[in-house]
Motif scaffolding. Structure first.
Motif, PDB file in Angstrom:
ATOM      1  N   SER A 136      22.778 -24.495 -28.439  1.00 44.52           N
ATOM      2  CA  SER A 136      21.681 -24.948 -29.232  1.00 44.52           C
ATOM      3  C   SER A 136      22.368 -26.155 -30.324  1.00 44.52           C
ATOM      4  O   SER A 136      21.621 -27.036 -30.632  1.00 44.52           O
ATOM      5  CB  SER A 136      21.118 -24.057 -30.004  1.00 44.52           C
ATOM      6  OG  SER A 136      20.236 -24.401 -30.868  1.00 44.52           O
ATOM      7  N   ALA A 403      15.778 -25.690 -27.100  1.00 42.01           N
ATOM      8  CA  ALA A 403      17.132 -25.545 -26.744  1.00 42.01           C
ATOM      9  C   ALA A 403      17.318 -24.285 -27.335  1.00 42.01           C
ATOM     10  O   ALA A 403      18.241 -23.714 -26.268  1.00 42.01           O
ATOM     11  CB  ALA A 403      18.079 -26.504 -27.723  1.00 42.01           C
ATOM     12  N   ASN A 404      17.357 -23.306 -28.250  1.00 39.93           N
ATOM     13  CA  ASN A 404      17.717 -22.207 -28.487  1.00 39.93           C
ATOM     14  C   ASN A 404      17.290 -21.282 -27.311  1.00 39.93           C
ATOM     15  O   ASN A 404      18.221 -20.532 -26.792  1.00 39.93           O
ATOM     16  CB  ASN A 404      17.319 -21.535 -29.648  1.00 39.93           C
ATOM     17  CG  ASN A 404      18.255 -22.036 -30.725  1.00 39.93           C
ATOM     18  OD1 ASN A 404      19.174 -22.471 -30.778  1.00 39.93           O
ATOM     19  ND2 ASN A 404      17.617 -21.759 -31.997  1.00 39.93           N
TER      20      ASN A 404
END
Length: 473
Positions: A136, A403-404
């Protein structure tokens, strides 16, 4: 709010991008966690035979020492991704590094197998905290797609170099200083990583999100039961009461998890993202890739020592020609990624790795070492392209705003693949008579996993990429 929604964040934010810091320092800081996590797996594989001898462990206990780490790693990744959303990726990344640091010290001080297994479980929890946060932070630090793809290649190359050199370094350290030294190696690496992250990586603000704690607990129970059945089944018997009970726990936990996911708002897994074929394909490839790569690495470390009489240092040296191609191929990927789409690259190099692995199904006591090294080395050339390629394919499919959660999902699937792959190799080595016959069956399973991944990459990643490109044109 779903997990996928909870993972949403701006593609780039002023707090996440620091143009004053050279890219190389950012990459070095963010790769440190992956280096420790990956190095630990490869080094422990080489030290396995020595740990068996010094601590008097059985094959199932040794499998727990390797797979216990992967179990907590895989089961906590999704929860850790949600925690990174809530508290901020940099904060959780450094939490994970601190936990891993302390657990590594506990591993080195463990006087018996039980305490070593317990410390490895804590190590896996630390790795689960920093792994998704690392990806991330990389995405946020490099918001421009072309630069991000190049950085992914370099990031993977750093990690792969440590993985490639890990067996040799581990063999040398075990021979010179004992098996405990492989865990002490993490202490300076972890300290440097925390320092560089605080100095060179800007924080990413957390978001007010709700964690799906009951669902994650159910997920952990299910994975633990699967691990127990796979690891203890060969020794206790597949119909032993404890093993049968673990099957029942898996079924009940899976049913509870499915029921919860159907009615809950905050989900354990972002099922909506799996509706995209490229996202689903990258995750399936990740599972099969880790099944093959880490399963074969676990088997080879034991095979070279038990079947071919190598000591830990010799085994490390013999593994070096097989693993050194991995980081070289990572660097090649960073050069060719702008010219070729990820889908075809994955399909081709998974096919290469599969065919190379299947050539070893005829392995015997008379098979020359160089033949084994050549076959596994060619497979690892493919692996060196596959690893960054599937990560880039996943990031492209999910988008920076997820993203995470995307990083958590991919890493969870990859670690689940490692968990099953290592346990499966342990089952084969425990049940098949003779190390050479056992190695041949393991190579058959590894080659089949790579070939299945090639087909999936072509169908679910390469073809949708072509349709997307045609639509854009």
């Amino acid at each position: 709010m779903t997990t996928a929604q909870a993972g949403a964040a701006p593609a780039s934010s002023p707090s996440a991008v620091r143009p004053d810091v050279p890219s190389g320092l950012k990459i070095a800081a963010l790769a440190t966690g992956f280096v420790m996590a990956t190095l630990d797996v490869t080094v422990v594989n080489v030290a396995g035979a020595t740990i068996q001898e010094k601590l008097g462990t059985s094959l199932s206990q040794l499998t727990w020492i390797v797979d216990g780490y992967v179990l907590t790693f895989a089961s906590l990744l999704m929860l850790a991704g949600g925690l990174a959303n809530r508290r901020g990726a940099r904060t959780v990344y450094m939490w994970g590094m601190a936990v891993f640091f302390l657990a590594s010290l506990a591993c080195a001080l463990s006087p018996n197998a039980a305490l070593l297994i317990a410390a490895r479980l804590v190590q896996g929890a630390g790795a689960a905290l920093f792994m998704p946060s690392s990806l991330s932070l990389l995405v946020f630090s490099f918001p421009e797609k072309r630069e991000r793809t190049r950085m992914l290649g370099l990031w993977s190359a750093i990690v792969a170099t440590s993985s490639g050199l890990g067996p040799t370094i581990g063999g040398l350290m075990v021979s010179a200083f004992g098996w405990q030294s492989i865990f002490l190696l993490n202490l300076p690496v972890g300290a440097i990583g925390v320092f560089m992250t605080r100095r060179y990586i800007a924080p990413v603000e957390g978001r007010a999100t709700k964690l799906a704690v009951p669902g994650h607990i159910t997920w952990i129970i299910a994975l633990a039961a699967v691990s127990f059945a796979l690891i203890e089944g060969p020794q206790l018997g597949w119909t032993a009461p404890a093993v049968l009970a673990s099957y029942a726990v898996v079924v009940v936990a899976a049913a509870l998890l499915i029921g919860r996911e159907r009615r809950a708002e905050n989900l354990v897994m972002p099922w909506r993202l799996f509706q995209g074929p490229r996202f689903a394909g990258a995750n399936l490839v990740g599972f099969l890739f880790n099944f093959a790569l880490f399963g074969s690495t676990f088997m080879l470390g034991l095979y070279l020592q038990h079947a071919r009489g190598a000591d830990p240092f010799q085994a490390g040296l013999e593994l070096l020609p097989m693993t050194i191609f991995f980081p070289i191929a990572n660097i090649v990927y960073s050069r060719i990624s702008a010219r070729f789409a990820n889908g075809p690259l994955l399909a081709v190099f998974l096919l290469v790795a599969g065919v190379a692995s299947l050539t070893m199904t005829t392995i015997s006591p008379t098979t020359p070492y160089w033949v084994i090294a050549l076959a596994v080395g060619i497979a690892n050339i493919g692996a060196g392209i596959i690893s960054p390629g599937m990560t880039a394919a996943l990031v492209d499919a999910a988008g920076p705003e997820h993203a995470n959660v995307a990083g958590s999902v991919l890493n969870a699937n990859r670690q689940l693949g490692s968990l099953v792959g290592i346990a499966a190799m342990g089952v084969v080595l425990h049940t098949v008579t003779g190390w050479n016959r056992g190695a041949a069956v393991c190579f058959l399973a590894v080659g089949t996993a790579y070939l299945a991944g090639s087909l999936i990459a072509w169908q679910l990643i390469a073809r949708p990429e072509r349709r997307t490109a045609a639509a854009a044109a």
